[in-house]
Design an enzyme around this catalytic site. Structure first.
Site, PDB file in Angstrom:
ATOM      1  N   LYS A 184       0.845  -1.207   0.000  1.00  0.00           N
ATOM      2  CA  LYS A 184       0.000   0.000   0.000  1.00  0.00           C
ATOM      3  C   LYS A 184       0.872   1.247   0.000  1.00  0.00           C
ATOM      4  CE  LYS A 184      -1.880   2.585   3.252  1.00  0.00           C
ATOM      5  NZ  LYS A 184      -1.851   3.921   2.650  1.00  0.00           N
ATOM      6  N   GLU A 258      10.539   0.573  10.045  1.00  0.00           N
ATOM      7  CA  GLU A 258      11.471   1.683   9.805  1.00  0.00           C
ATOM      8  C   GLU A 258      10.715   2.957  10.143  1.00  0.00           C
ATOM      9  OE1 GLU A 258      14.531   1.291   8.974  1.00  0.00           O
ATOM     10  OE2 GLU A 258      14.641  -0.688   8.034  1.00  0.00           O
ATOM     11  N   CYS A 292      13.407  10.745   6.900  1.00  0.00           N
ATOM     12  CA  CYS A 292      13.436  10.164   8.246  1.00  0.00           C
ATOM     13  C   CYS A 292      14.804  10.349   8.899  1.00  0.00           C
ATOM     14  CB  CYS A 292      13.081   8.696   8.180  1.00  0.00           C
ATOM     15  SG  CYS A 292      14.006   7.826   6.908  1.00  0.00           S
ATOM     16  N   GLU A 389      10.042  15.149  15.821  1.00  0.00           N
ATOM     17  CA  GLU A 389      10.369  15.146  14.399  1.00  0.00           C
ATOM     18  C   GLU A 389       9.466  16.164  13.685  1.00  0.00           C
ATOM     19  OE1 GLU A 389       9.361  11.526  12.311  1.00  0.00           O
ATOM     20  OE2 GLU A 389      11.256  11.621  11.229  1.00  0.00           O
TER      21      GLU A 389
HETATM   22  P1  TAP Z   1       2.479   7.399   8.662  1.00  0.00           P
HETATM   23  O1  TAP Z   1       1.343   8.277   8.935  1.00  0.00           O
HETATM   24  O2  TAP Z   1       2.921   6.460   9.704  1.00  0.00           O
HETATM   25  O3  TAP Z   1       2.102   6.615   7.325  1.00  0.00           O
HETATM   26  C1  TAP Z   1       2.906   5.608   6.768  1.00  0.00           C
HETATM   27  C2  TAP Z   1       2.031   4.646   6.016  1.00  0.00           C
HETATM   28  O4  TAP Z   1       1.197   3.941   6.948  1.00  0.00           O
HETATM   29  C3  TAP Z   1       1.072   5.302   5.035  1.00  0.00           C
HETATM   30  O5  TAP Z   1       0.905   4.474   3.916  1.00  0.00           O
HETATM   31  C4  TAP Z   1      -0.184   5.396   5.851  1.00  0.00           C
HETATM   32  O6  TAP Z   1      -1.355   5.556   5.102  1.00  0.00           O
HETATM   33  C5  TAP Z   1      -0.161   4.081   6.581  1.00  0.00           C
HETATM   34  N1  TAP Z   1      -0.972   4.015   7.779  1.00  0.00           N
HETATM   35  C6  TAP Z   1      -1.533   5.018   8.497  1.00  0.00           C
HETATM   36  N2  TAP Z   1      -2.211   4.518   9.552  1.00  0.00           N
HETATM   37  C7  TAP Z   1      -2.073   3.165   9.509  1.00  0.00           C
HETATM   38  C8  TAP Z   1      -2.523   2.097  10.329  1.00  0.00           C
HETATM   39  N3  TAP Z   1      -3.250   2.310  11.419  1.00  0.00           N
HETATM   40  N4  TAP Z   1      -2.181   0.830   9.995  1.00  0.00           N
HETATM   41  C9  TAP Z   1      -1.415   0.590   8.918  1.00  0.00           C
HETATM   42  N5  TAP Z   1      -0.975   1.561   8.097  1.00  0.00           N
HETATM   43  C10 TAP Z   1      -1.282   2.837   8.388  1.00  0.00           C
HETATM   44  O7  TAP Z   1       3.773   8.200   8.247  1.00  0.00           O
HETATM   45  P2  TAP Z   1       3.891   9.272   7.092  1.00  0.00           P
HETATM   46  O8  TAP Z   1       3.340  10.562   7.585  1.00  0.00           O
HETATM   47  O9  TAP Z   1       3.375   8.725   5.851  1.00  0.00           O
HETATM   48  O10 TAP Z   1       5.494   9.341   6.938  1.00  0.00           O
HETATM   49  C11 TAP Z   1       6.285  10.115   7.713  1.00  0.00           C
HETATM   50  C12 TAP Z   1       6.965   9.293   8.781  1.00  0.00           C
HETATM   51  O11 TAP Z   1       7.637   8.171   8.217  1.00  0.00           O
HETATM   52  C13 TAP Z   1       8.019  10.072   9.502  1.00  0.00           C
HETATM   53  O12 TAP Z   1       7.909   9.876  10.872  1.00  0.00           O
HETATM   54  C14 TAP Z   1       9.329   9.484   8.996  1.00  0.00           C
HETATM   55  O13 TAP Z   1      10.405   9.611   9.822  1.00  0.00           O
HETATM   56  C15 TAP Z   1       8.967   8.095   8.726  1.00  0.00           C
HETATM   57  N6  TAP Z   1       9.842   7.529   7.711  1.00  0.00           N
HETATM   58  C16 TAP Z   1      10.765   6.630   8.116  1.00  0.00           C
HETATM   59  C17 TAP Z   1      11.636   6.088   7.208  1.00  0.00           C
HETATM   60  C18 TAP Z   1      12.639   5.092   7.692  1.00  0.00           C
HETATM   61  S1  TAP Z   1      13.419   4.248   6.589  1.00  0.00           S
HETATM   62  N7  TAP Z   1      12.875   4.909   8.942  1.00  0.00           N
HETATM   63  C19 TAP Z   1      11.561   6.431   5.863  1.00  0.00           C
HETATM   64  C20 TAP Z   1      10.607   7.343   5.466  1.00  0.00           C
HETATM   65  C21 TAP Z   1       9.724   7.876   6.410  1.00  0.00           C
HETATM   66  P3  TAP Z   1      -1.825   7.067   4.762  1.00  0.00           P
HETATM   67  O14 TAP Z   1      -0.839   7.577   3.798  1.00  0.00           O
HETATM   68  O15 TAP Z   1      -3.121   6.934   4.167  1.00  0.00           O
HETATM   69  O16 TAP Z   1      -1.835   7.810   6.053  1.00  0.00           O
END
Ligand code: TAP
Length: 482
Positions: A184, A258, A292, A389
């Protein structure tokens, strides 16, 4: 400060052929949802609607998992590693051939500058497929344990900051090791994953090996909760990562998480200052700070702090913020309105808590989601901008006097994903790398990625590694590790 004037050099978007709406990619073809709805995906630089995509239901996820299971029990599960490798090589080459199309689409849907999607995201995504293609027939010799075998069906949920690249980090090792996948993409950036489905068809991958289901958090949750998923790979926020860990506790599902970070970029007095300033800029303003492992906390030795700050601010005034499709642009749009509100809220808190706020004063486009490159000085460790963050183009500057103090401050965070050390002394680099509780430590550089190098975190930055042999090990079970 005066800037050179550049004539605009926009990349043409004609190479991208967008459909008005997309279904779900299940069992090798695009299908209509069963009981799901639809949502629009916009260009964050203009707020223009790009297309409408499906908000997959739990029934859709169930169909995708069933297709992945059939493929695993069928042709894919029986295929030799050498043959799987051929498919991965084919995907890698198609990504290279269609690189411009992917780069323009990524920039349209995400808001990142074209020079980053063109020079970083897409080439690295192809590199991940090439690298893992090479492993597919050599898993016995990868030091993973005796008789490495695939888990089966893998559920993968990825964020919006590097949509295609995170897809590659997830799908390439899963396929190399013989698993099948239900992935997804994030709600705000589904389009390159849907274009990747086209690549999967072009590569003639057996149906059901890769399934792409678009949707929001509930769709991700349906993947996490599905009883026929053997392993989960998640990249995203620490909050959602913790929820996932809770929901799979007590099940047989394996997981790699991650999560977020709050990296320290540490500048010692003997560092090459101009290079360090470039590293600071790359560390936090690359990809609008939606990284991240971004170097969001600058730790600078006290006696050079004034000089570094002056040079940094001068450099930031030369950054070009604006049209992401313009090849001159350094900083693009913030990915969504929601993310812009979060950045605004945290920077307001920084000011309210007493840190000094500065931005580069650049003009911002009238439409879309934008935030000026911003620096906070006089930041103390308890400020929210030093702890949480921000995930935006915002740097918090702190100072230190001794290496011990730098280590203590760098480690004073719930996260532990990455760190940077700038010094001329090799012995100090090694000592610091040993002391820093971070999965990656860069020395005299920052934000360097390579598929051969494992990436992942300590503490609340998650568990498991992606990339390299360590990344492969998360996708296999062996006679030694069960
Ligand atoms: P999240 O809100 O956690 O979303 C990540 C993914 O999870 C999206 O596809 C999201 O869908 C989905 N999701 C949301 N709620 C969920 C649930 N209850 N169960 C399963 N999946 C769910 O993070 P974001 O805002 O997209 O990304 C930013 C964060 O990712 C930052 O904290 C960043 O540091 C972290 N990040 C970490 C890394 C590594 S490698 N450590 C790399 C990139 C990003 P939706 O898009 O529809 O919300």
């Amino acid at each position: 400060m005066a800037k050179f004037e550049y004539a605009p050099a926009p990349e043409s978007r004609a190479v991208v052929d967008l459909a008005p709406s997309y279904g779900l990619f299940i069992n090798g073809e695009f299908t209509e949802s069963q009981g799901g709805s639809a949502f629009k995906t916009v260009n964050p630089a203009t707020e223009e609607v790009l297309s409408e995509v499906t908000d997959a239901s739990a029934a859709d996820v169930d169909r995708a998992v069933a297709a992945a299971r059939r493929a695993y029990n069928g042709a894919w599960g029986r295929m030799s590693g050498a043959d799987r490798g051929k498919y991965l090589f084919r995907i890698a080459r198609i990504l290279q051939e269609r690189a411009r199309e992917f780069a323009v689409l990524e920039t349209l849907d995400n808001g990142k500058p074209i020079k980053e999607s063109r020079d970083v995201d897409v080439p690295l995504a192809a590199a991940h497929f090439f690298y893992h293609a090479g492993w597919a027939d050599k898993l016995e010799y990868a030091g993973l344990g005796t008789n490495p075998r695939a888990h089966g069906v893998v559920g993968q949920v990825i964020p919006w900051n590097f949509p295609l690249l995170m897809l590659a980090w997830k799908i390439a090792p899963a396929l190399a090791t013989g698993n099948t996948v239900v992935l997804k993409p994030a709600e705000t950036t589904p389009l390159t994953a849907l274009l990747f489905a086209d690549v999967v068809q072009q590569a003639d991958l057996p149906p059901g090996v890769v399934n792409i289901v678009t949707g929001a958090g509930a769709t991700g949750q349906a993947i996490v909760d599905h009883p026929d998923i053997d392993k989960l790979a998640f990249t995203g926020s620490t909050g959602v990562g913790k929820m996932i860990a809770r929901s799979i506790a007590g099940t047989r599902k394996k997981a790699t998480l991650e999560l977020g970070g709050k990296a320290a970029n540490i500048i010692f007095e003997d560092a090459a200052i101009d290079q360090a300033v470039e590293g600071i800029v790359n560390g936090i303003f690359f990809n609008q700070g939606h990284v991240c492992c971004a170097g969001s906390r600058l730790l600078v030795q006290e006696n050079i702090a004034e000089d570094v700050e002056r040079r940094l601010k001068r450099r930031l005034q030369t950054l070009r913020v604006g049209d992401p499709l313009d090849k001159n642009t350094d900083v693009g749009a913030i990915n969504s309105k929601a993310q812009l509100s979060r950045i605004t809220e945290l920077t307001d808190a920084g000011e309210a808590e007493g840190a000094a706020r500065w931005d580069n004063g650049c003009e911002l486009p009238a439409k879309g989601f934008w935030f000026r490159p911003t620096v906070f000085t006089g930041v103390s460790q308890t400020h929210r901008i030093a702890q949480e963050e921000i995930f935006g183009p915002v740097l918090s500057v702190l100072t230190f006097r001794t290496p011990q103090e730098a280590v203590a401050k760098a480690n004073n965070t719930p996260y532990g994903l990455s760190a940077g050390v700038w010094t001329e002394k090799g012995s100090r680099i090694l000592w610091m790398a040993d002391q820093l509780r971070a999965g990656v430590v860069w020395a005299n550089t920052f934000n360097k990625f390579d598929p051969t190098s494992p990436f992942g975190g300590y503490k609340e930055s998650g568990y498991g590694r992606e990339g390299g042999r360590h990344g492969l090990s998360a996708y296999v079970t062996t006679e030694s590790n069960g």
